[in-house]
Motif scaffolding. Structure first.
Motif, short mmCIF file in Angstrom:
data_model
loop_
_atom_site.label_atom_id
_atom_site.label_comp_id
_atom_site.label_asym_id
_atom_site.label_seq_id
_atom_site.Cartn_x
_atom_site.Cartn_y
_atom_site.Cartn_z
N ASN A 332 1.04 -1.28 0.23
CA ASN A 332 0.41 0.30 -0.62
C ASN A 332 0.68 1.12 -0.39
OD1 ASN A 332 -3.08 -0.76 1.11
ND2 ASN A 332 -1.93 -2.12 1.30
N VAL A 333 0.89 1.96 -1.11
CA VAL A 333 1.43 2.91 -0.61
C VAL A 333 0.71 4.44 -2.23
CG1 VAL A 333 3.93 1.30 -1.58
CG2 VAL A 333 2.68 1.82 -3.58
N PRO A 334 2.19 5.77 -1.96
CA PRO A 334 0.77 6.32 -3.08
C PRO A 334 0.63 6.24 -4.59
CG PRO A 334 2.47 7.10 -2.17
CD PRO A 334 2.71 5.78 -1.72
N ASN A 335 -0.29 6.40 -5.04
CA ASN A 335 -0.53 6.11 -6.11
C ASN A 335 0.06 7.55 -7.01
OD1 ASN A 335 -2.30 4.93 -8.96
ND2 ASN A 335 -3.41 6.99 -8.75
N ASP A 336 1.47 6.87 -7.24
CA ASP A 336 2.48 7.45 -8.52
C ASP A 336 2.29 6.90 -9.55
OD1 ASP A 336 4.90 9.44 -9.33
OD2 ASP A 336 6.28 8.53 -8.16
N GLY A 337 0.81 7.41 -10.08
CA GLY A 337 1.08 7.00 -11.94
C GLY A 337 0.53 5.48 -11.91
N LEU A 338 0.08 4.79 -10.62
CA LEU A 338 0.07 3.46 -11.01
C LEU A 338 -0.61 2.98 -11.05
CD1 LEU A 338 2.01 3.22 -7.10
CD2 LEU A 338 2.60 3.05 -9.07
N ILE A 339 -2.43 3.77 -10.74
CA ILE A 339 -4.08 3.28 -11.01
C ILE A 339 -4.97 4.59 -11.39
CG2 ILE A 339 -5.61 2.33 -10.79
CD1 ILE A 339 -4.63 0.81 -8.38
N ASP A 340 -4.58 4.32 -12.86
CA ASP A 340 -5.28 5.18 -13.53
C ASP A 340 -6.89 5.66 -12.90
OD1 ASP A 340 -3.26 5.45 -15.11
OD2 ASP A 340 -4.73 4.57 -16.84
N TYR A 341 -7.00 7.14 -13.59
CA TYR A 341 -8.65 7.44 -12.64
C TYR A 341 -8.56 7.57 -11.46
CZ TYR A 341 -9.95 4.23 -16.67
OH TYR A 341 -9.58 3.06 -17.84
N LEU A 342 -7.62 7.18 -10.76
CA LEU A 342 -7.39 7.67 -8.95
C LEU A 342 -6.36 8.50 -9.04
CD1 LEU A 342 -7.44 4.31 -7.07
CD2 LEU A 342 -9.47 5.88 -7.09
N PRO A 343 -6.89 9.46 -8.09
CA PRO A 343 -5.61 10.60 -7.94
C PRO A 343 -4.68 10.43 -7.28
CG PRO A 343 -8.09 11.23 -6.53
CD PRO A 343 -8.08 9.95 -6.95
N ALA A 344 -3.48 11.13 -7.40
CA ALA A 344 -2.29 10.59 -7.21
C ALA A 344 -1.70 10.88 -5.38
CB ALA A 344 -1.36 11.59 -7.43
N ASN A 345 -3.44 10.89 -4.55
CA ASN A 345 -2.57 11.29 -3.44
C ASN A 345 -3.74 10.15 -2.92
OD1 ASN A 345 -5.12 12.27 -3.51
ND2 ASN A 345 -5.45 13.14 -1.90
N GLN A 346 -4.06 9.13 -2.82
CA GLN A 346 -4.19 7.76 -2.98
C GLN A 346 -3.48 7.37 -2.72
OE1 GLN A 346 -8.32 7.88 -1.85
NE2 GLN A 346 -7.88 9.94 -1.90
N MET A 347 -3.86 6.27 -1.21
CA MET A 347 -2.97 5.21 -0.99
C MET A 347 -3.82 3.85 -2.08
SD MET A 347 -0.28 6.10 0.49
CE MET A 347 0.49 4.76 1.36
N VAL A 348 -3.00 3.18 -2.48
CA VAL A 348 -3.17 2.82 -3.12
C VAL A 348 -2.36 1.11 -3.05
CG1 VAL A 348 -4.38 3.95 -5.02
CG2 VAL A 348 -2.28 2.68 -5.08
N GLU A 349 -2.82 0.13 -3.28
CA GLU A 349 -2.45 -1.81 -3.15
C GLU A 349 -2.40 -1.69 -4.34
OE1 GLU A 349 -3.20 -4.50 0.34
OE2 GLU A 349 -4.71 -5.44 -1.59
N VAL A 350 -1.12 -2.49 -4.83
CA VAL A 350 -0.30 -3.07 -5.90
C VAL A 350 0.64 -4.10 -5.80
CG1 VAL A 350 -1.44 -1.00 -7.65
CG2 VAL A 350 1.61 -0.49 -6.31
#
Length: 432
Positions: A332-350
């Motif tokens: 779970n890391v910041p969404n630095d271009g990892l998932i399209d559609y979601l804002p960059a500040n969100q913490m995504v699981e990838v």
């Protein structure tokens, strides 16, 4: 200087002893100092006693320390793991789950999403921010691993307040799917290359490939999964919770990485399709397992973390120290271009790649657009939860309920918030 690993919340036999066991089995960590920290001196003394005796009796090359002082624990720390709960875990959890239902909210569980997940977050985020504040002051270069739920909302708040910390959230949930795929596809797990992602506990399998042929495995998954999961064998001793799971596969064409209880917390129509009996059975089983951890202390430390709970933190630590460049299925890391559609500040699981510099998220491209639309409904909830905690704002907490897709009634939302603040005043009284 030896590696110093701090376990915050180590008084939990499940976390403390299981994680110590994982470390003790890791050759490249030999010589490390394992620091146990907890605010409960009795629980801490129990775990420290079991761990120290085990190290001494086995002649293992590790040092065990224990302290209730967080600052003392953090001195010269290289790695910090956080796994805490606040108050009486199950009593509060059951209030999170059942009180919103009394007000008509159709939430299927109460841990991570929906109003129940909000109250859990409002309780646990403040002490975790306090821990991160001390890490920032005492050992700012340490890597910080959070294992506590609600993972998404905790991670969002930590990243917002302490963007400089080397923070990552780690969850074992994807393991429950990985155990099924070899049986479903009749191929060894080593022959599968998979990528999954989204938000923690709200994530789908995005890609699956047979390594030996390079062939896309998803057509086989879509063809075989309905029949397989209709009568799936027990994995980690548990069967059930696959009704919403199957509905997502049918309607969105992608396989969830977790079961109905967690996945359904974020979806307003989930209550119409989930396996309610399976969710109740899961909760009862989980509660019983938690109570048994203390009685099975020696087994916990001897075996380490069992597969269904394995957080993968120790292999990540090992990978950082050895500059391994190995892959992990979920970070779970910041969404630095990892998932399209979601804002960059969100913490995504990838998926993640681990090297000497730390943990690096892997971009998921293309990401399924329709499922991304479900994810986007959680963005304002995550943001307003963080706002409520950082400002101590009751108004923002109410807004976090009102923007949640599970919310059905504005007056019920306001009355529910008042009731929960009254019931859990010791933990939610800071909201003004």
């Amino acid at each position: 200087m030896s590696t110093r690993i701090v376990l915050i919340g180590a008084g939990s036999a499940m976390f403390g002893l299981g994680t110590v066991g994982d470390i003790l089995r890791c050759k490249s960590l030999e010589g490390a100092t394992i620091v146990l920290n907890d605010i409960n001196p009795e629980a801490l003394a129990f775990v420290e006693g079991v761990a120290s005796r085990y190290v001494r009796d086995k002649g293992l090359p590790y040092k065990i320390e224990a302290t209730t002082s967080l600052d003392d624990a953090l001195k010269s720390a290289n790695f910090c793991m956080i796994s805490i709960e606040v108050g009486d875990r199950h009593t509060l959890w059951e209030e999170d789950w059942k009180v919103p239902m009394q007000y008509g909210f159709r939430q299927v569980y109460g841990e991570n999403g929906g109003p129940g997940g909000l109250f859990h977050a409002l309780r646990i985020i403040p002490p975790i921010l306090g821990i991160c504040e001390r890490i920032s002051a005492v050992c700012p270069d340490a890597f910080v691993f959070n294992l506590s739920n609600p993972m998404v909302r905790i991670s969002q708040a930590v990243h917002t307040k302490f963007p400089h910390l080397k923070y990552v959230g780690i969850c074992h949930e994807v393991a429950s799917l990985i155990e099924h795929l070899p049986l479903l596809l009749n191929t060894p797990v080593e022959n599968l290359d998979i990528k999954a992602g989204g938000f923690n506990h709200f994530s789908v399998l995005v890609e699956a490939t047979y390594k030996d042929s390079g062939k896309d495995a998803y057509p086989d998954i879509r063809a075989k999964a309905p029949a397989y999961f209709a009568k799936a064998p027990a994995v980690f001793g548990y069967i059930g919770e696959r009704a919403l799971f199957q509905e997502i596969l049918k309607r969105f064409g992608h396989l969830p990485i977790t079961t109905d209880s967690h996945f359904g917390e974020y979806i307003p129509w989930a209550a119409s399709v989930v396996d309610h009996r399976g969710i109740l059975e899961f909760y009862s089983s989980y509660k019983a397992t938690m109570r048994s951890n203390h009685d099975e202390a020696l087994r916990r430390i001897a075996d380490g973390t069992p597969p269904e709970e394995y957080w993968r933190v120790v292999p990540i630590i090992e990978g950082i120290l050895n500059d391994s460049h190995h892959g992990e299925l979920a970070v779970n890391v910041p969404n630095d271009g990892l998932i399209d559609y979601l804002p960059a500040n969100q913490m995504v699981e990838v998926p993640g790649i681990i090297d000497g510099k730390g943990i690096h998220g892997v971009r998921l491209d293309p990401y399924p657009k329709a499922f991304a639309a479900l994810l986007m409904t959680q963005v304002p909830v995550n943001d307003m939860t963080t706002e409520a905690v950082l400002r101590g704002s009751k108004e923002a907490a109410l807004q976090a309920i009102l923007v949640d897709p599970v919310c059905h009634d504005a007056k019920a939302a306001a009355d529910l918030l008042d009731t929960m603040i009254s019931l859990q005043k010791a933990h939610l009284g800071y909201l003004k």
